[in-house]
Design an enzyme around this catalytic site. Structure first.
Site, PDB file in Angstrom:
ATOM      1  N   THR A 198      -0.484  -1.921  -0.717  1.00 57.17           N
ATOM      2  CA  THR A 198      -1.210  -0.761  -0.178  1.00 57.17           C
ATOM      3  C   THR A 198      -1.551   0.255  -1.273  1.00 57.17           C
ATOM      4  OG1 THR A 198      -0.889   1.157   1.274  1.00 57.17           O
ATOM      5  CG2 THR A 198       1.094   0.189   0.375  1.00 57.17           C
ATOM      6  N   ASP A 199      -2.564   1.076  -1.001  1.00 56.80           N
ATOM      7  CA  ASP A 199      -2.896   2.170  -1.927  1.00 56.80           C
ATOM      8  C   ASP A 199      -1.859   3.294  -1.856  1.00 56.80           C
ATOM      9  OD1 ASP A 199      -3.551   3.194   0.595  1.00 56.80           O
ATOM     10  OD2 ASP A 199      -5.587   3.800   0.066  1.00 56.80           O
ATOM     11  N   GLU A 200      -1.015   3.279  -0.800  1.00 52.35           N
ATOM     12  CA  GLU A 200      -0.070   4.395  -0.631  1.00 52.35           C
ATOM     13  C   GLU A 200       0.983   4.446  -1.735  1.00 52.35           C
ATOM     14  OE1 GLU A 200       1.325   5.292   3.248  1.00 52.35           O
ATOM     15  OE2 GLU A 200      -0.564   4.756   4.191  1.00 52.35           O
ATOM     16  N   PHE A 253      -1.685  -7.462  12.475  1.00 58.49           N
ATOM     17  CA  PHE A 253      -3.102  -7.042  12.479  1.00 58.49           C
ATOM     18  C   PHE A 253      -3.912  -7.749  11.382  1.00 58.49           C
ATOM     19  CE2 PHE A 253      -5.730  -3.415  10.528  1.00 58.49           C
ATOM     20  CZ  PHE A 253      -6.909  -3.835  11.117  1.00 58.49           C
ATOM     21  N   TYR A 291       7.990   4.182   3.786  1.00 55.49           N
ATOM     22  CA  TYR A 291       7.125   2.989   3.816  1.00 55.49           C
ATOM     23  C   TYR A 291       6.559   2.711   2.424  1.00 55.49           C
ATOM     24  CZ  TYR A 291       2.765   0.385   4.190  1.00 55.49           C
ATOM     25  OH  TYR A 291       1.743  -0.512   3.969  1.00 55.49           O
ATOM     26  N   PRO A 319       5.800  14.641   8.479  1.00 56.94           N
ATOM     27  CA  PRO A 319       6.531  15.155   7.310  1.00 56.94           C
ATOM     28  C   PRO A 319       6.081  14.431   6.033  1.00 56.94           C
ATOM     29  CG  PRO A 319       8.049  14.537   9.083  1.00 56.94           C
ATOM     30  CD  PRO A 319       6.687  14.063   9.496  1.00 56.94           C
ATOM     31  N   ALA A 341       7.437   3.816  -0.454  1.00 59.68           N
ATOM     32  CA  ALA A 341       8.477   3.542  -1.459  1.00 59.68           C
ATOM     33  C   ALA A 341       8.942   2.090  -1.354  1.00 59.68           C
ATOM     34  CB  ALA A 341       9.653   4.494  -1.279  1.00 59.68           C
ATOM     35  N   SER A 342       9.060   1.592  -0.122  1.00 64.34           N
ATOM     36  CA  SER A 342       9.509   0.204   0.047  1.00 64.34           C
ATOM     37  C   SER A 342       8.425  -0.768  -0.418  1.00 64.34           C
ATOM     38  CB  SER A 342       9.912  -0.074   1.499  1.00 64.34           C
ATOM     39  OG  SER A 342       8.784  -0.033   2.360  1.00 64.34           O
ATOM     40  N   LYS A 343       7.149  -0.428  -0.202  1.00 65.52           N
ATOM     41  CA  LYS A 343       6.068  -1.302  -0.696  1.00 65.52           C
ATOM     42  C   LYS A 343       6.014  -1.232  -2.230  1.00 65.52           C
ATOM     43  CE  LYS A 343       3.369  -3.380   1.300  1.00 65.52           C
ATOM     44  NZ  LYS A 343       3.356  -4.772   1.848  1.00 65.52           N
TER      45      LYS A 343
HETATM   46  P1  NAD Z   1       1.421  -5.228  11.017  1.00 62.03           P
HETATM   47  O1  NAD Z   1       2.557  -4.307  11.210  1.00 62.03           O
HETATM   48  O2  NAD Z   1       0.303  -5.226  12.000  1.00 62.03           O
HETATM   49  O3  NAD Z   1       1.950  -6.735  10.934  1.00 62.03           O
HETATM   50  C1  NAD Z   1       3.096  -7.088  10.219  1.00 62.03           C
HETATM   51  C2  NAD Z   1       3.471  -8.509  10.609  1.00 62.03           C
HETATM   52  O4  NAD Z   1       4.638  -8.886   9.858  1.00 62.03           O
HETATM   53  C3  NAD Z   1       3.854  -8.651  12.086  1.00 62.03           C
HETATM   54  O5  NAD Z   1       3.257  -9.797  12.647  1.00 62.03           O
HETATM   55  C4  NAD Z   1       5.375  -8.786  12.068  1.00 62.03           C
HETATM   56  O6  NAD Z   1       5.902  -9.556  13.135  1.00 62.03           O
HETATM   57  C5  NAD Z   1       5.584  -9.472  10.724  1.00 62.03           C
HETATM   58  N1  NAD Z   1       6.926  -9.221  10.177  1.00 62.03           N
HETATM   59  C6  NAD Z   1       7.564  -8.015  10.075  1.00 62.03           C
HETATM   60  N2  NAD Z   1       8.781  -8.182   9.539  1.00 62.03           N
HETATM   61  C7  NAD Z   1       8.904  -9.515   9.255  1.00 62.03           C
HETATM   62  C8  NAD Z   1       9.933 -10.309   8.671  1.00 62.03           C
HETATM   63  N3  NAD Z   1      11.083  -9.755   8.276  1.00 62.03           N
HETATM   64  N4  NAD Z   1       9.725 -11.630   8.520  1.00 62.03           N
HETATM   65  C9  NAD Z   1       8.563 -12.212   8.946  1.00 62.03           C
HETATM   66  N5  NAD Z   1       7.566 -11.508   9.521  1.00 62.03           N
HETATM   67  C10 NAD Z   1       7.728 -10.174   9.665  1.00 62.03           C
HETATM   68  O7  NAD Z   1       0.880  -4.933   9.543  1.00 62.03           O
HETATM   69  P2  NAD Z   1      -0.601  -4.977   8.973  1.00 62.03           P
HETATM   70  O8  NAD Z   1      -1.228  -3.675   9.213  1.00 62.03           O
HETATM   71  O9  NAD Z   1      -1.245  -6.210   9.420  1.00 62.03           O
HETATM   72  O10 NAD Z   1      -0.281  -5.058   7.409  1.00 62.03           O
HETATM   73  C11 NAD Z   1      -0.089  -6.319   6.781  1.00 62.03           C
HETATM   74  C12 NAD Z   1       0.246  -6.089   5.316  1.00 62.03           C
HETATM   75  O11 NAD Z   1      -0.824  -5.387   4.700  1.00 62.03           O
HETATM   76  C13 NAD Z   1       1.483  -5.241   5.081  1.00 62.03           C
HETATM   77  O12 NAD Z   1       2.170  -5.772   3.973  1.00 62.03           O
HETATM   78  C14 NAD Z   1       0.942  -3.860   4.791  1.00 62.03           C
HETATM   79  O13 NAD Z   1       1.825  -3.148   3.949  1.00 62.03           O
HETATM   80  C15 NAD Z   1      -0.347  -4.203   4.081  1.00 62.03           C
HETATM   81  N6  NAD Z   1      -1.435  -3.225   4.187  1.00 62.03           N
HETATM   82  C16 NAD Z   1      -1.821  -2.753   5.422  1.00 62.03           C
HETATM   83  C17 NAD Z   1      -2.908  -1.876   5.499  1.00 62.03           C
HETATM   84  C18 NAD Z   1      -3.403  -1.352   6.836  1.00 62.03           C
HETATM   85  O14 NAD Z   1      -4.292  -0.482   6.846  1.00 62.03           O
HETATM   86  N7  NAD Z   1      -2.909  -1.834   7.966  1.00 62.03           N
HETATM   87  C19 NAD Z   1      -3.576  -1.480   4.336  1.00 62.03           C
HETATM   88  C20 NAD Z   1      -3.130  -1.961   3.107  1.00 62.03           C
HETATM   89  C21 NAD Z   1      -2.070  -2.848   3.052  1.00 62.03           C
HETATM   90  O1  DAU Z   2      -3.547   3.353   3.123  1.00 61.11           O
HETATM   91  C1  DAU Z   2      -3.114   2.120   3.593  1.00 61.11           C
HETATM   92  C2  DAU Z   2      -2.123   2.312   4.711  1.00 61.11           C
HETATM   93  O2  DAU Z   2      -2.868   2.737   5.846  1.00 61.11           O
HETATM   94  C3  DAU Z   2      -1.306   1.067   5.027  1.00 61.11           C
HETATM   95  O3  DAU Z   2      -0.531   0.731   3.916  1.00 61.11           O
HETATM   96  C4  DAU Z   2      -0.413   1.304   6.244  1.00 61.11           C
HETATM   97  O4  DAU Z   2       0.268   0.116   6.590  1.00 61.11           O
HETATM   98  C5  DAU Z   2      -1.293   1.735   7.397  1.00 61.11           C
HETATM   99  O5  DAU Z   2      -0.504   2.025   8.535  1.00 61.11           O
HETATM  100  C6  DAU Z   2      -2.123   2.960   7.016  1.00 61.11           C
HETATM  101  O6  DAU Z   2      -1.267   4.117   6.842  1.00 61.11           O
HETATM  102  P1  DAU Z   2      -1.690   5.563   7.389  1.00 61.11           P
HETATM  103  O7  DAU Z   2      -0.490   6.377   7.550  1.00 61.11           O
HETATM  104  O8  DAU Z   2      -2.806   6.116   6.569  1.00 61.11           O
HETATM  105  O9  DAU Z   2      -2.318   5.103   8.822  1.00 61.11           O
HETATM  106  P2  DAU Z   2      -2.222   5.758  10.275  1.00 61.11           P
HETATM  107  O10 DAU Z   2      -3.242   5.045  11.118  1.00 61.11           O
HETATM  108  O11 DAU Z   2      -0.828   5.824  10.775  1.00 61.11           O
HETATM  109  O12 DAU Z   2      -2.735   7.235  10.030  1.00 61.11           O
HETATM  110  C7  DAU Z   2      -4.018   7.488   9.490  1.00 61.11           C
HETATM  111  C8  DAU Z   2      -4.148   8.987   9.316  1.00 61.11           C
HETATM  112  O13 DAU Z   2      -4.218   9.580  10.620  1.00 61.11           O
HETATM  113  C9  DAU Z   2      -2.960   9.624   8.629  1.00 61.11           C
HETATM  114  O14 DAU Z   2      -3.414  10.698   7.823  1.00 61.11           O
HETATM  115  C10 DAU Z   2      -2.110  10.182   9.776  1.00 61.11           C
HETATM  116  C11 DAU Z   2      -3.148  10.520  10.833  1.00 61.11           C
HETATM  117  N1  DAU Z   2      -2.700  10.378  12.236  1.00 61.11           N
HETATM  118  C12 DAU Z   2      -2.088   9.215  12.590  1.00 61.11           C
HETATM  119  C13 DAU Z   2      -1.661   9.036  13.903  1.00 61.11           C
HETATM  120  C14 DAU Z   2      -0.951   7.758  14.306  1.00 61.11           C
HETATM  121  C15 DAU Z   2      -2.962  11.380  13.143  1.00 61.11           C
HETATM  122  O15 DAU Z   2      -3.556  12.429  12.817  1.00 61.11           O
HETATM  123  N2  DAU Z   2      -2.546  11.206  14.436  1.00 61.11           N
HETATM  124  C16 DAU Z   2      -1.883  10.075  14.853  1.00 61.11           C
HETATM  125  O16 DAU Z   2      -1.500   9.998  16.047  1.00 61.11           O
END
Ligand code: NAD
Ligand code: DAU
Length: 363
Positions: free
Chosen positions: A132-134, A10, A158, A294, A160-162
């Site tokens: 991430t902020d998490e 994404f 998640y 959870p 914890a791993s980040k």
């Molecule tokens: P995503 O899950 O959409 O994409 C992850 C990408 O990494 C995928 O294309 C996947 O194929 C690739 N990938 C996974 N494992 C791999 C590996 N072992 N080797 C090579 N490629 C691999 O994630 P995203 O939402 O685009 O997030 C991208 C980064 O930003 C992550 O590090 C995430 O922790 C961080 N982040 C995401 C958000 C959010 O809201 N989505 C917010 C803050 C930070």
């Molecule tokens: O804060 C940054 C993080 O935001 C990133 O590091 C993560 O990669 C990204 O996935 C995102 O994590 P969240 O857990 O906050 O995102 P998610 O879209 O899964 O959920 C957003 C909120 O909505 C969360 O409080 C859980 C809730 N939720 C989520 C889903 C999938 C629901 O209520 N219903 C749902 O079906």
């Protein structure tokens, strides 16, 4: 050129598209293509010689080392990760493998490459780690937003791993002088967002006439940032961030999940009313409260003053403008949606939502 990991996901694919359009510099895009990686996101670059896609795993130090030696990037931007909190609860192993071991393997290959560079190139090289902020854990309603000095307190496998990957990056700077930059960003939304995450899940479920699952009471708070703003922030940090520093990136836009879902329903009622498709009523009627996640973090909030003060970045998009164009994007890209909702996706939906009592209360 720059070397990007996870550039078919994404945020990574938005970043690669944005980078080639705004900076114009070549990119080697290294991605394993897990369920979350999608080459359709990069279809616009098919004929563009500045984009080279290589499929591979960041855990494969030898392959990464070879690519770095061949392409001699001036920077690495590291997005690759397992990113979905719910998946980390049902299967944490992949999160440790990719986010912890994978980041370690990548750091090792990158450090060896950087050590062998001529002095001038060594001084210019940067490794930007996207986090991430998490990692900061959860906030109470009156707590101040997370700053760069907030203590880490990750609550999910998640986060914890980040957090572990952030610590490795920090240690590589402290111990080896490796020129790292770390960004800790809040929740992104926008085009190419995989529909396992809240916003694209609600849009796609609404249009399919399915329940809109809200975990628990829906009062959990997230800070939402348009993905294009995140890409711009990463560009600023890469250009002028100080090695060894971390930067919080956020949208100054805290919202409760239920409010986000209401807004999505209202925009869909306006842009694609049920009545236009032979139905009636509002999408809000599909909202269904289901069993909570959870260990669900109650509130995230980001203090993004450092990146504004030091690097002049602030979000350009408001939530109102960003969310409307996001909904419109999903309406305009139904083929993209249909393609990602494949067999594996359906299996995940069944696994995650069947045990949440989808017959729960509706509003
Ligand atoms: P995503 O899950 O959409 O994409 C992850 C990408 O990494 C995928 O294309 C996947 O194929 C690739 N990938 C996974 N494992 C791999 C590996 N072992 N080797 C090579 N490629 C691999 O994630 P995203 O939402 O685009 O997030 C991208 C980064 O930003 C992550 O590090 C995430 O922790 C961080 N982040 C995401 C958000 C959010 O809201 N989505 C917010 C803050 C930070
Ligand atoms: O804060 C940054 C993080 O935001 C990133 O590091 C993560 O990669 C990204 O996935 C995102 O994590 P969240 O857990 O906050 O995102 P998610 O879209 O899964 O959920 C957003 C909120 O909505 C969360 O409080 C859980 C809730 N939720 C989520 C889903 C999938 C629901 O209520 N219903 C749902 O079906």
């Amino acid at each position: 050129m720059i070397f990007v990991t996870g550039g078919a996901g994404f945020i990574g694919s938005n970043f690669v598209l944005d980078w080639i359009e705004t900076v114009g510099e070549a990119v080697v895009n290294f991605d394993k293509l897990t369920y979350a990686g999608n080459l359709n996101n990069l279809a616009g670059l098919k004929q563009d010689a500045r984009h080279r896609f290589v499929q591979g795993d960041i855990c494969d130090t030898a392959q990464v080392a070879q690519l770095l030696a061949d392409h001699k990037p001036r920077a690495i931007v590291h997005f690759a990760a397992e990113s979905h909190v719910d998946r980390s609860i049902s299967g944490p192993g992949a999160f440790v493998t990719t986010n912890v071991n994978g980041t370690f393997s990548l750091l090792e290959a990158a450090r060896a490459y950087w050590s062998g560079l001529p002095e001038a190139e060594r001084a210019e090289f940067r490794f930007l780690h996207v986090s991430t902020d998490e990692v900061y854990g959860t906030l109470g309603p009156d707590d101040a937003p997370f700053t760069e000095t907030t203590a880490y307190a990750p609550n999910s496998p998640y986060s914890a791993s980040k957090a572990a990957s952030d610590h490795l990056v920090r240690a590589y700077h402290h111990t080896y002088g490796f020129p790292t930059l770390t960004t800790n960003c809040s929740n992104n939304y926008g085009p190419f967002h995989f529909p396992e995450k809240l916003i694209p899940l609600i849009i796609t479920n609404a249009r399919a006439g399915k329940p809109l699952p809200v975990y628990g009471d829906g009062q959990q708070i997230r800070d939402w940032l348009y993905v294009g703003d995140h890409c711009a922030a990463i560009r600023r940090v890469l250009a002028d961030g100080k090695p060894g520093e971390t930067y919080n990136i956020g949208g100054w836009n805290e919202m409760a999940n239920l409010d986000v879902v209401h807004i999505l329903c209202d925009i869909l009622d306006d842009l694609d009313p049920k009545s236009a498709n032979g139905g009636s009523g509002s999408y809000r009627e599909q909202i269904t409260f289901v069993k909570d996640r959870p260990g669900h973090d109650r509130r995230y909030a980001i203090d993004a003053r450092k990146v504004q003060r030091e690097l002049g970045w602030k979000p350009a998009e408001t939530f109102e403008s960003g969310i409307r164009k996001t909904v419109q994007w999903y309406l305009d890209h139904q083929e993209w949606v249909a393609n990602v909702q494949s067999g594996d996706y359906l299996k995940w939906v069944e696994q995650n939502y069947d045990q949440r009592d989808m017959a729960g209360e509706t509003t």
